[in-house]
Design a protein around this motif. Structure first.
Motif, PDB file in Angstrom:
ATOM      1  N   PRO A 180      -3.727  16.600  57.907  1.00  0.00           N
ATOM      2  CA  PRO A 180      -3.462  17.079  56.577  1.00  0.00           C
ATOM      3  C   PRO A 180      -2.240  17.707  56.696  1.00  0.00           C
ATOM      4  O   PRO A 180      -1.340  17.678  55.875  1.00  0.00           O
ATOM      5  N   ALA A 181      -1.824  18.481  57.958  1.00  0.00           N
ATOM      6  CA  ALA A 181      -0.496  18.949  58.013  1.00  0.00           C
ATOM      7  C   ALA A 181       0.439  18.170  58.007  1.00  0.00           C
ATOM      8  O   ALA A 181       1.886  18.273  57.115  1.00  0.00           O
ATOM      9  N   GLN A 235       0.431  14.943  56.449  1.00  0.00           N
ATOM     10  CA  GLN A 235       0.289  14.358  55.359  1.00  0.00           C
ATOM     11  C   GLN A 235       1.250  15.444  54.262  1.00  0.00           C
ATOM     12  O   GLN A 235       2.090  14.786  53.487  1.00  0.00           O
ATOM     13  N   GLN A 236       0.956  16.456  54.408  1.00  0.00           N
ATOM     14  CA  GLN A 236       1.768  17.560  53.407  1.00  0.00           C
ATOM     15  C   GLN A 236       3.176  17.467  53.656  1.00  0.00           C
ATOM     16  O   GLN A 236       3.955  17.475  52.654  1.00  0.00           O
ATOM     17  N   LEU A 280       4.661  14.589  52.267  1.00  0.00           N
ATOM     18  CA  LEU A 280       4.561  14.734  50.865  1.00  0.00           C
ATOM     19  C   LEU A 280       5.803  15.781  50.343  1.00  0.00           C
ATOM     20  O   LEU A 280       6.416  15.205  49.298  1.00  0.00           O
ATOM     21  N   TRP A 281       5.806  16.802  51.091  1.00  0.00           N
ATOM     22  CA  TRP A 281       7.082  17.645  50.695  1.00  0.00           C
ATOM     23  C   TRP A 281       8.436  16.963  50.817  1.00  0.00           C
ATOM     24  O   TRP A 281       9.292  17.233  50.058  1.00  0.00           O
ATOM     25  N   ASN A 319       3.219  27.075  55.491  1.00  0.00           N
ATOM     26  CA  ASN A 319       3.836  25.844  55.972  1.00  0.00           C
ATOM     27  C   ASN A 319       4.018  25.131  54.602  1.00  0.00           C
ATOM     28  O   ASN A 319       4.101  23.761  54.458  1.00  0.00           O
ATOM     29  N   SER A 320       4.392  25.796  53.449  1.00  0.00           N
ATOM     30  CA  SER A 320       4.604  25.262  52.096  1.00  0.00           C
ATOM     31  C   SER A 320       6.069  24.710  51.919  1.00  0.00           C
ATOM     32  O   SER A 320       6.448  23.885  50.998  1.00  0.00           O
TER      33      SER A 320
END
Length: 271
Positions: free
Chosen positions: A39-40, A42-43, A46-47, A218-219
């Protein structure tokens, strides 16, 4: 200096290599499976895609808005064009450090003027995801919009004057001239600016590392920051190399697609 590291990255992406544990053993596609399912990461992908799409689109629009008036050969425009080069000439790391100080909640100029406009005192823009992304987008726009503007300005100056003069004689207004004459003639220059900025935006690292380091949380962690964290902080070189190969594959697929779409628009038979 290019082929050697590329071969090493591709080779290591199939191993569970670690900085602390040598070259490791062959694990096949395990690193790629982890990179695609975690998930990390993948995010982070995406970012990265959202940042590249948003920043490049805004820079293309703002660059065109600057290029059109500055294309006229006047003394003031020449001075403005020279000044416009300054952000592009600043090292990205230096620009990032300057922006970080400007938004400092204790003494930053941006924070001070936001307070004058009615925002809360000592506003920490980098302490929340929305403010952090706003600062990162502002930094990228400030740094790279002049690059796009200079490419498009050269394109505007290279366009022949006869079609514009004929359109004006026929009663066309400025918007019609821009839409039907200027923009079609700028398609090759738009393609150059778009491809170069897309590649460079995917490579962005300095500003994110210095301004937010992927935070808060981690945004704002782009894929390059994830590669740095996994490879040089968690010491999982195999997974970091797999992420690097996946990023390369994305670019190999995306850039030719952009060139085909814009190239089709530039072809008179397809227009």
């Amino acid at each position: 200096m290019t082929i050697g590291p590329a071969i090493y990255i591709f080779y290591t992406s199939f191993r569970n290599a670690s900085v602390l544990g040598g070259s490791g053993r062959f694990v096949g596609l395990q690193n790629y499976e982890t990179a695609l399912t975690d998930p990390a990461t993948q995010q982070a992908f995406l970012w990265t895609l959202l940042f590249v799409a948003g920043a490049v689109a805004l820079e293309m629009v703002l660059g065109l808005a600057l290029a059109l008036p500055l294309a006229q050969q006047t003394r003031a425009n020449k001075v403005a064009s020279a000044l416009m080069l300054l952000p592009f000439a600043v090292t990205p790391a230096v620009g990032a450090m300057i922006f970080r100080q400007l938004v400092n909640p204790n003494y930053g100029w941006v924070t001070h003027y936001l307070q004058v406009l009615g925002f809360p005192a000592n506003l920490d823009l980098l302490g929340n995801p929305v403010g952090a992304w706003a600062v990162l987008f502002a930094l990228d726009l400030w740094q790279w919009t002049p690059f796009v503007a200079l490419i498009l300005m050269a394109g505007v100056q290279s366009l022949p004057a006869e079609p514009k003069e004929a359109a004006m004689v026929d009663g066309a207004n400025k918007w019609q001239i821009l839409r039907y004459i200027t923009l079609p003639g700028l398609v090759p220059f738009l393609a150059i600016a778009l491809v170069l900025r897309t590649i460079q935006a995917f490579k962005t690292f300095d500003s994110f590392k210095i301004v937010t380091n992927g935070g808060p949380g981690n945004s704002t962690e782009m894929i390059n920051l994830a590669i740095h964290r996994i490879g040089l902080q968690s010491f999982n070189i195999g997974l970091a190399c797999a992420l690097g190969v996946l990023l390369l594959i994305v670019l190999l697929l995306l850039v030719p697609a952009i060139e085909r779409v814009i190239g089709r628009r530039a072809d008179p038979e397809e227009m």
